[in-house]
Design a protein around this motif. Sequence first.
Motif, PDB file in Angstrom:
ATOM      1  N   HIS A  97     -17.245  13.388   5.419  1.00 25.02           N
ATOM      2  CA  HIS A  97     -16.135  12.809   6.173  1.00 25.02           C
ATOM      3  C   HIS A  97     -14.800  13.201   5.576  1.00 25.02           C
ATOM      4  O   HIS A  97     -14.664  13.353   4.368  1.00 25.02           O
ATOM      5  CB  HIS A  97     -16.255  11.275   6.178  1.00 25.02           C
ATOM      6  N   ASN A  98     -13.813  13.339   6.449  1.00 28.84           N
ATOM      7  CA  ASN A  98     -12.475  13.682   5.980  1.00 28.84           C
ATOM      8  C   ASN A  98     -11.719  12.471   5.441  1.00 28.84           C
ATOM      9  O   ASN A  98     -10.928  12.604   4.518  1.00 28.84           O
ATOM     10  CB  ASN A  98     -11.656  14.287   7.125  1.00 28.84           C
ATOM     11  N   SER A  99     -11.927  11.305   6.036  1.00 28.32           N
ATOM     12  CA  SER A  99     -11.102  10.145   5.731  1.00 28.32           C
ATOM     13  C   SER A  99     -11.858   9.126   4.906  1.00 28.32           C
ATOM     14  O   SER A  99     -13.040   8.899   5.119  1.00 28.32           O
ATOM     15  CB  SER A  99     -10.627   9.483   7.024  1.00 28.32           C
ATOM     16  N   MET A 100     -11.123   8.500   3.979  1.00 34.13           N
ATOM     17  CA  MET A 100     -11.709   7.452   3.150  1.00 34.13           C
ATOM     18  C   MET A 100     -10.736   6.297   3.007  1.00 34.13           C
ATOM     19  O   MET A 100      -9.519   6.475   3.119  1.00 34.13           O
ATOM     20  CB  MET A 100     -12.118   8.021   1.779  1.00 34.13           C
ATOM     21  N   TYR A 101     -11.274   5.104   2.745  1.00 31.06           N
ATOM     22  CA  TYR A 101     -10.493   3.872   2.776  1.00 31.06           C
ATOM     23  C   TYR A 101     -10.945   2.934   1.660  1.00 31.06           C
ATOM     24  O   TYR A 101     -12.115   2.917   1.286  1.00 31.06           O
ATOM     25  CB  TYR A 101     -10.718   3.142   4.110  1.00 31.06           C
ATOM     26  N   TRP A 102      -9.994   2.121   1.198  1.00 34.95           N
ATOM     27  CA  TRP A 102     -10.315   1.018   0.298  1.00 34.95           C
ATOM     28  C   TRP A 102      -9.831  -0.282   0.934  1.00 34.95           C
ATOM     29  O   TRP A 102      -8.669  -0.400   1.340  1.00 34.95           O
ATOM     30  CB  TRP A 102      -9.646   1.169  -1.060  1.00 34.95           C
ATOM     31  N   TYR A 103     -10.743  -1.267   1.014  1.00 40.96           N
ATOM     32  CA  TYR A 103     -10.437  -2.593   1.521  1.00 40.96           C
ATOM     33  C   TYR A 103     -10.769  -3.619   0.435  1.00 40.96           C
ATOM     34  O   TYR A 103     -11.594  -3.380  -0.428  1.00 40.96           O
ATOM     35  CB  TYR A 103     -11.313  -2.946   2.732  1.00 40.96           C
ATOM     36  N   ARG A 104     -10.170  -4.791   0.562  1.00 38.14           N
ATOM     37  CA  ARG A 104     -10.591  -5.938  -0.232  1.00 38.14           C
ATOM     38  C   ARG A 104     -10.939  -7.084   0.707  1.00 38.14           C
ATOM     39  O   ARG A 104     -10.363  -7.212   1.792  1.00 38.14           O
ATOM     40  CB  ARG A 104      -9.533  -6.378  -1.237  1.00 38.14           C
ATOM     41  N   GLN A 105     -11.905  -7.896   0.276  1.00 33.17           N
ATOM     42  CA  GLN A 105     -12.307  -9.062   1.064  1.00 33.17           C
ATOM     43  C   GLN A 105     -12.328 -10.277   0.154  1.00 33.17           C
ATOM     44  O   GLN A 105     -13.098 -10.341  -0.805  1.00 33.17           O
ATOM     45  CB  GLN A 105     -13.690  -8.866   1.690  1.00 33.17           C
ATOM     46  N   ASP A 106     -11.497 -11.250   0.478  1.00 30.26           N
ATOM     47  CA  ASP A 106     -11.436 -12.502  -0.262  1.00 30.26           C
ATOM     48  C   ASP A 106     -12.323 -13.526   0.426  1.00 30.26           C
ATOM     49  O   ASP A 106     -12.595 -13.417   1.631  1.00 30.26           O
ATOM     50  CB  ASP A 106      -9.997 -12.970  -0.362  1.00 30.26           C
ATOM     51  N   PRO A 107     -12.765 -14.532  -0.292  1.00 28.31           N
ATOM     52  CA  PRO A 107     -13.728 -15.495   0.264  1.00 28.31           C
ATOM     53  C   PRO A 107     -13.285 -16.072   1.602  1.00 28.31           C
ATOM     54  O   PRO A 107     -12.159 -16.543   1.739  1.00 28.31           O
ATOM     55  CB  PRO A 107     -13.797 -16.569  -0.822  1.00 28.31           C
ATOM     56  N   GLY A 108     -14.177 -16.008   2.591  1.00 27.25           N
ATOM     57  CA  GLY A 108     -13.907 -16.596   3.893  1.00 27.25           C
ATOM     58  C   GLY A 108     -12.898 -15.845   4.729  1.00 27.25           C
ATOM     59  O   GLY A 108     -12.473 -16.348   5.781  1.00 27.25           O
ATOM     60  N   MET A 109     -12.540 -14.649   4.298  1.00 22.94           N
ATOM     61  CA  MET A 109     -11.526 -13.883   5.025  1.00 22.94           C
ATOM     62  C   MET A 109     -12.057 -12.529   5.447  1.00 22.94           C
ATOM     63  O   MET A 109     -13.066 -12.052   4.940  1.00 22.94           O
ATOM     64  CB  MET A 109     -10.287 -13.690   4.145  1.00 22.94           C
ATOM     65  N   GLY A 110     -11.337 -11.932   6.370  1.00 21.07           N
ATOM     66  CA  GLY A 110     -11.682 -10.584   6.786  1.00 21.07           C
ATOM     67  C   GLY A 110     -11.211  -9.553   5.772  1.00 21.07           C
ATOM     68  O   GLY A 110     -10.541  -9.872   4.796  1.00 21.07           O
ATOM     69  N   LEU A 111     -11.562  -8.307   6.019  1.00 14.47           N
ATOM     70  CA  LEU A 111     -11.166  -7.235   5.120  1.00 14.47           C
ATOM     71  C   LEU A 111      -9.711  -6.853   5.337  1.00 14.47           C
ATOM     72  O   LEU A 111      -9.220  -6.876   6.472  1.00 14.47           O
ATOM     73  CB  LEU A 111     -12.041  -6.007   5.356  1.00 14.47           C
ATOM     74  N   ARG A 112      -9.039  -6.491   4.260  1.00 17.88           N
ATOM     75  CA  ARG A 112      -7.659  -6.004   4.345  1.00 17.88           C
ATOM     76  C   ARG A 112      -7.565  -4.638   3.693  1.00 17.88           C
ATOM     77  O   ARG A 112      -8.099  -4.427   2.607  1.00 17.88           O
ATOM     78  CB  ARG A 112      -6.702  -6.987   3.663  1.00 17.88           C
ATOM     79  N   LEU A 113      -6.878  -3.732   4.357  1.00 24.51           N
ATOM     80  CA  LEU A 113      -6.785  -2.358   3.886  1.00 24.51           C
ATOM     81  C   LEU A 113      -5.805  -2.252   2.727  1.00 24.51           C
ATOM     82  O   LEU A 113      -4.654  -2.691   2.820  1.00 24.51           O
ATOM     83  CB  LEU A 113      -6.338  -1.451   5.034  1.00 24.51           C
ATOM     84  N   ILE A 114      -6.249  -1.621   1.639  1.00 23.09           N
ATOM     85  CA  ILE A 114      -5.406  -1.428   0.465  1.00 23.09           C
ATOM     86  C   ILE A 114      -4.724  -0.063   0.532  1.00 23.09           C
ATOM     87  O   ILE A 114      -3.495   0.036   0.513  1.00 23.09           O
ATOM     88  CB  ILE A 114      -6.234  -1.534  -0.838  1.00 23.09           C
ATOM     89  N   TYR A 115      -5.516   0.973   0.574  1.00 29.45           N
ATOM     90  CA  TYR A 115      -5.041   2.353   0.683  1.00 29.45           C
ATOM     91  C   TYR A 115      -6.039   3.133   1.530  1.00 29.45           C
ATOM     92  O   TYR A 115      -7.195   2.762   1.653  1.00 29.45           O
ATOM     93  CB  TYR A 115      -4.979   3.022  -0.708  1.00 29.45           C
ATOM     94  N   TYR A 116      -5.573   4.226   2.078  1.00 29.85           N
ATOM     95  CA  TYR A 116      -6.477   5.126   2.754  1.00 29.85           C
ATOM     96  C   TYR A 116      -6.054   6.567   2.492  1.00 29.85           C
ATOM     97  O   TYR A 116      -4.930   6.840   2.063  1.00 29.85           O
ATOM     98  CB  TYR A 116      -6.544   4.842   4.261  1.00 29.85           C
ATOM     99  N   SER A 117      -7.000   7.463   2.759  1.00 34.30           N
ATOM    100  CA  SER A 117      -6.757   8.898   2.606  1.00 34.30           C
ATOM    101  C   SER A 117      -7.257   9.571   3.880  1.00 34.30           C
ATOM    102  O   SER A 117      -8.459   9.633   4.127  1.00 34.30           O
ATOM    103  CB  SER A 117      -7.505   9.427   1.384  1.00 34.30           C
TER     104      SER A 117
END
Lengths: 114, 110
Positions: A29-49
């Motif tokens: 794949h060309n694209s990559m992503y980093w997310y974080r998920q806190d308890p009881g919450m959805g994922l949030r995007l940190i950085y992407y390439s």
Amino acid sequence: NAGVTQTPKFQVLKTGQSMTLQCAQDMNHNSMYWYRQDPGMGLRLIYYSASEGTTDKGEVPNGYNVSRLNKREFSLRLESAAPSQTSVYFCASSEWGLPYQPQHFGDGTRLSIL
Amino acid sequence: DAKTTQPPSMDCAEGRAANLPCNHSTISGNEYVYWYRQIHSQGPQYIIHGLKNNETNEMASLIITEDRKSSTLILPHATLRDTAVYYCIVRGNNDYKLSFGAGTTVTVRA
């Protein structure tokens, strides 16, 4: 089929320590992503390439740095860990193009900062 | 700003079809509807996506209303392993990220 591999799976840090989370994908794949998920919450995007050689900030980039080492690997670094960064971190990858292709996720790194 | 609305939870009997609704009344013409699920302690798993036509793959079917303001994910024969949080996500061509809301917690019961 390994897909997206994240290491380590678990980590405990002390406040102020640094750490690099590793991510590798074998789907070409060309694209990559980093997310974080806190308890009881959805994922949030940190950085992407979007592609090898490029990185961009997501929603919550403060306190993090990334490196797209090559097409396969995308690492996330915490330079000085803070308790607020306790979370589960997910790496994802996708093909690039319109329409946006589905993202495929790893199983996460569970990070606790004391 | 939430782009989608899903019920917080639903139960389903094993072997029966599970119909998961999603409202996206503000969807625009170039935005797709994606469905992901997250089984406990695992990363999100892509299920299916569509623009305006109904879609089917080996996991599920996606039914999008003609006005595109709502959709339904159908798991045709739910199993215990389908117990998970299901996320309906609206995503446009300029959206780099997936915006995960609270999703629907689906519990499949024997």
